[in-house]
Motif scaffolding. Structure first.
Motif, PDB file in Angstrom:
ATOM      1  N   GLU A   8       0.863  -1.201   0.000  1.00  0.00           N
ATOM      2  CA  GLU A   8       0.000   0.000   0.000  1.00  0.00           C
ATOM      3  C   GLU A   8       0.889   1.238   0.000  1.00  0.00           C
ATOM      4  O   GLU A   8       1.830   1.317   0.791  1.00  0.00           O
ATOM      5  CB  GLU A   8      -0.898   0.015   1.247  1.00  0.00           C
ATOM      6  CG  GLU A   8      -1.906  -1.109   1.309  1.00  0.00           C
ATOM      7  CD  GLU A   8      -3.124  -0.890   0.422  1.00  0.00           C
ATOM      8  OE1 GLU A   8      -3.295   0.234  -0.074  1.00  0.00           O
ATOM      9  OE2 GLU A   8      -3.881  -1.861   0.218  1.00  0.00           O
ATOM     10  N   GLN A  56       0.781   5.788  -1.102  1.00  0.00           N
ATOM     11  CA  GLN A  56       0.038   6.952  -1.598  1.00  0.00           C
ATOM     12  C   GLN A  56       0.595   7.380  -2.951  1.00  0.00           C
ATOM     13  O   GLN A  56       1.808   7.330  -3.168  1.00  0.00           O
ATOM     14  CB  GLN A  56       0.180   8.124  -0.615  1.00  0.00           C
ATOM     15  CG  GLN A  56      -0.519   7.910   0.712  1.00  0.00           C
ATOM     16  CD  GLN A  56      -2.026   8.089   0.592  1.00  0.00           C
ATOM     17  OE1 GLN A  56      -2.489   8.976  -0.108  1.00  0.00           O
ATOM     18  NE2 GLN A  56      -2.768   7.223   1.258  1.00  0.00           N
ATOM     19  N   LEU A  57      -0.295   7.803  -3.843  1.00  0.00           N
ATOM     20  CA  LEU A  57       0.167   8.374  -5.101  1.00  0.00           C
ATOM     21  C   LEU A  57       0.849   9.707  -4.814  1.00  0.00           C
ATOM     22  O   LEU A  57       0.371  10.483  -3.981  1.00  0.00           O
ATOM     23  CB  LEU A  57      -1.006   8.641  -6.046  1.00  0.00           C
ATOM     24  CG  LEU A  57      -1.573   7.467  -6.842  1.00  0.00           C
ATOM     25  CD1 LEU A  57      -2.688   7.967  -7.745  1.00  0.00           C
ATOM     26  CD2 LEU A  57      -0.503   6.782  -7.654  1.00  0.00           C
ATOM     27  N   ARG A  80      -1.880  14.597  -8.890  1.00  0.00           N
ATOM     28  CA  ARG A  80      -3.021  15.538  -8.787  1.00  0.00           C
ATOM     29  C   ARG A  80      -2.825  16.708  -9.737  1.00  0.00           C
ATOM     30  O   ARG A  80      -3.767  17.175 -10.357  1.00  0.00           O
ATOM     31  CB  ARG A  80      -3.158  16.032  -7.347  1.00  0.00           C
ATOM     32  CG  ARG A  80      -3.563  14.945  -6.406  1.00  0.00           C
ATOM     33  CD  ARG A  80      -3.809  15.458  -5.026  1.00  0.00           C
ATOM     34  NE  ARG A  80      -4.129  14.334  -4.152  1.00  0.00           N
ATOM     35  CZ  ARG A  80      -4.600  14.456  -2.945  1.00  0.00           C
ATOM     36  NH1 ARG A  80      -4.807  15.639  -2.434  1.00  0.00           N
ATOM     37  NH2 ARG A  80      -4.858  13.398  -2.222  1.00  0.00           N
ATOM     38  N   THR A  92      -3.671  15.697 -13.132  1.00  0.00           N
ATOM     39  CA  THR A  92      -5.129  15.612 -13.313  1.00  0.00           C
ATOM     40  C   THR A  92      -5.709  16.986 -13.652  1.00  0.00           C
ATOM     41  O   THR A  92      -6.548  17.114 -14.551  1.00  0.00           O
ATOM     42  CB  THR A  92      -5.789  15.051 -12.036  1.00  0.00           C
ATOM     43  OG1 THR A  92      -5.185  13.794 -11.732  1.00  0.00           O
ATOM     44  CG2 THR A  92      -7.281  14.869 -12.206  1.00  0.00           C
ATOM     45  N   PHE A 130      -7.632   7.812 -11.875  1.00  0.00           N
ATOM     46  CA  PHE A 130      -7.235   8.573 -10.682  1.00  0.00           C
ATOM     47  C   PHE A 130      -8.166   8.258  -9.510  1.00  0.00           C
ATOM     48  O   PHE A 130      -7.717   8.020  -8.388  1.00  0.00           O
ATOM     49  CB  PHE A 130      -7.255  10.067 -11.014  1.00  0.00           C
ATOM     50  CG  PHE A 130      -6.743  10.940  -9.904  1.00  0.00           C
ATOM     51  CD1 PHE A 130      -5.394  11.017  -9.622  1.00  0.00           C
ATOM     52  CD2 PHE A 130      -7.628  11.686  -9.136  1.00  0.00           C
ATOM     53  CE1 PHE A 130      -4.919  11.812  -8.602  1.00  0.00           C
ATOM     54  CE2 PHE A 130      -7.166  12.489  -8.114  1.00  0.00           C
ATOM     55  CZ  PHE A 130      -5.815  12.563  -7.844  1.00  0.00           C
ATOM     56  N   TYR A 140      -7.449   4.580  -8.379  1.00  0.00           N
ATOM     57  CA  TYR A 140      -6.238   4.410  -7.572  1.00  0.00           C
ATOM     58  C   TYR A 140      -6.428   4.950  -6.153  1.00  0.00           C
ATOM     59  O   TYR A 140      -5.921   4.375  -5.190  1.00  0.00           O
ATOM     60  CB  TYR A 140      -5.063   5.160  -8.198  1.00  0.00           C
ATOM     61  CG  TYR A 140      -4.551   4.605  -9.500  1.00  0.00           C
ATOM     62  CD1 TYR A 140      -4.500   3.235  -9.739  1.00  0.00           C
ATOM     63  CD2 TYR A 140      -4.106   5.453 -10.506  1.00  0.00           C
ATOM     64  CE1 TYR A 140      -4.012   2.733 -10.940  1.00  0.00           C
ATOM     65  CE2 TYR A 140      -3.622   4.967 -11.704  1.00  0.00           C
ATOM     66  CZ  TYR A 140      -3.582   3.606 -11.914  1.00  0.00           C
ATOM     67  OH  TYR A 140      -3.098   3.125 -13.104  1.00  0.00           O
ATOM     68  N   ASN A 141      -7.133   6.062  -6.033  1.00  0.00           N
ATOM     69  CA  ASN A 141      -7.220   6.738  -4.740  1.00  0.00           C
ATOM     70  C   ASN A 141      -8.344   6.227  -3.848  1.00  0.00           C
ATOM     71  O   ASN A 141      -8.200   6.241  -2.623  1.00  0.00           O
ATOM     72  CB  ASN A 141      -7.388   8.245  -4.953  1.00  0.00           C
ATOM     73  CG  ASN A 141      -6.085   8.904  -5.329  1.00  0.00           C
ATOM     74  OD1 ASN A 141      -5.195   9.050  -4.502  1.00  0.00           O
ATOM     75  ND2 ASN A 141      -5.958   9.271  -6.591  1.00  0.00           N
ATOM     76  N   TRP A 142      -9.452   5.808  -4.435  1.00  0.00           N
ATOM     77  CA  TRP A 142     -10.606   5.509  -3.591  1.00  0.00           C
ATOM     78  C   TRP A 142     -11.266   4.154  -3.834  1.00  0.00           C
ATOM     79  O   TRP A 142     -12.089   3.727  -3.038  1.00  0.00           O
ATOM     80  CB  TRP A 142     -11.667   6.612  -3.749  1.00  0.00           C
ATOM     81  CG  TRP A 142     -11.186   7.924  -3.229  1.00  0.00           C
ATOM     82  CD1 TRP A 142     -11.052   8.284  -1.915  1.00  0.00           C
ATOM     83  CD2 TRP A 142     -10.746   9.052  -4.004  1.00  0.00           C
ATOM     84  NE1 TRP A 142     -10.554   9.565  -1.824  1.00  0.00           N
ATOM     85  CE2 TRP A 142     -10.356  10.062  -3.089  1.00  0.00           C
ATOM     86  CE3 TRP A 142     -10.636   9.299  -5.377  1.00  0.00           C
ATOM     87  CZ2 TRP A 142      -9.866  11.294  -3.497  1.00  0.00           C
ATOM     88  CZ3 TRP A 142     -10.152  10.535  -5.774  1.00  0.00           C
ATOM     89  CH2 TRP A 142      -9.781  11.512  -4.848  1.00  0.00           C
TER      90      TRP A 142
END
Length: 194
Positions: A51, A53-54, A59, A62, A187, A190-192
């Motif tokens: 695990e 974090q990006l 961001r 994006t 995006f 990957y994040n949520w």
């Protein structure tokens, strides 16, 4: 003598062959990314899944690709309004934002490697490798869009070619908005979700 108007039956509009081809290609790309993100979810249940974090730079990329979608939309509007100076400026901006997006994605990968998260090779984890493969495939599709934009860019500044057919630009615009939407999906995934 009375004249009667003959009403023509409403014929359904046919989809332009190039647009049809584009939608078939988009369908294929959607299926490919759906398969990859499904495999990502399945692999995530493995015990050695890493695990992380990006990096924040994703961001920024994006925001850049969203801006490029806006400039592409405005470029098409300017072309249809025959505002050629504005069109040239906006199509150039879109191509530059596409290149900036790819650069930021590359820097995001470099940032992960600086955190000792190997993307490929013996030391890599499947989570980082999946991120690298899926995101790189998306970058290749964005690069294809940038190449199409550069061709349109060259035509916009050519003094010999005076073509006011909006179809090539509409097709490029549809593809560009698609790759933008695809990145937003990735995006969020990957994040949520993933």
């Amino acid at each position: 003598m009375m004249m009667t108007a003959i009403q023509q039956p409403n014929r359904p509009q046919r989809l332009h062959p190039h647009k049809f081809t584009l939608w078939v290609a988009i369908g294929s790309i959607v299926m490919m990314f759906a398969g990859l993100t499904s495999a990502y979810i399945v692999k995530k249940n493995q015990s050695n899944w890493l695990e992380f974090q990006l990096p924040v730079i994703f961001r920024y990329s994006t925001a850049v690709i969203l801006l490029s979608s806006l400039s592409m939309h405005l470029a098409l509007k300017a072309f249809k309004a025959r505002e050629m100076g504005r069109y040239r400026m906006l199509i150039s901006t879109t191509a530059l934002l596409g290149l900036l997006f790819i650069t930021l994605q590359y820097l995001g990968f470099r940032n992960l490697e600086a955190q000792h998260i190997a993307l490929v090779g013996e030391k890599s984890n499947s989570s980082a490798s999946f991120l690298f493969v899926i995101t790189s495939l998306h970058m290749v599709h964005v690069l294809g869009g940038v190449i199409a934009l550069l061709v349109i860019f060259a035509r916009a500044f050519s003094t010999r070619i005076k073509q006011y057919n909006s179809m090539p630009l509409e097709i490029a615009g549809t593809y560009w908005h698609f790759v933008d939407a695809l990145w937003i999906y990735l995006f969020v995934f990957y994040n949520w979700i993933g």
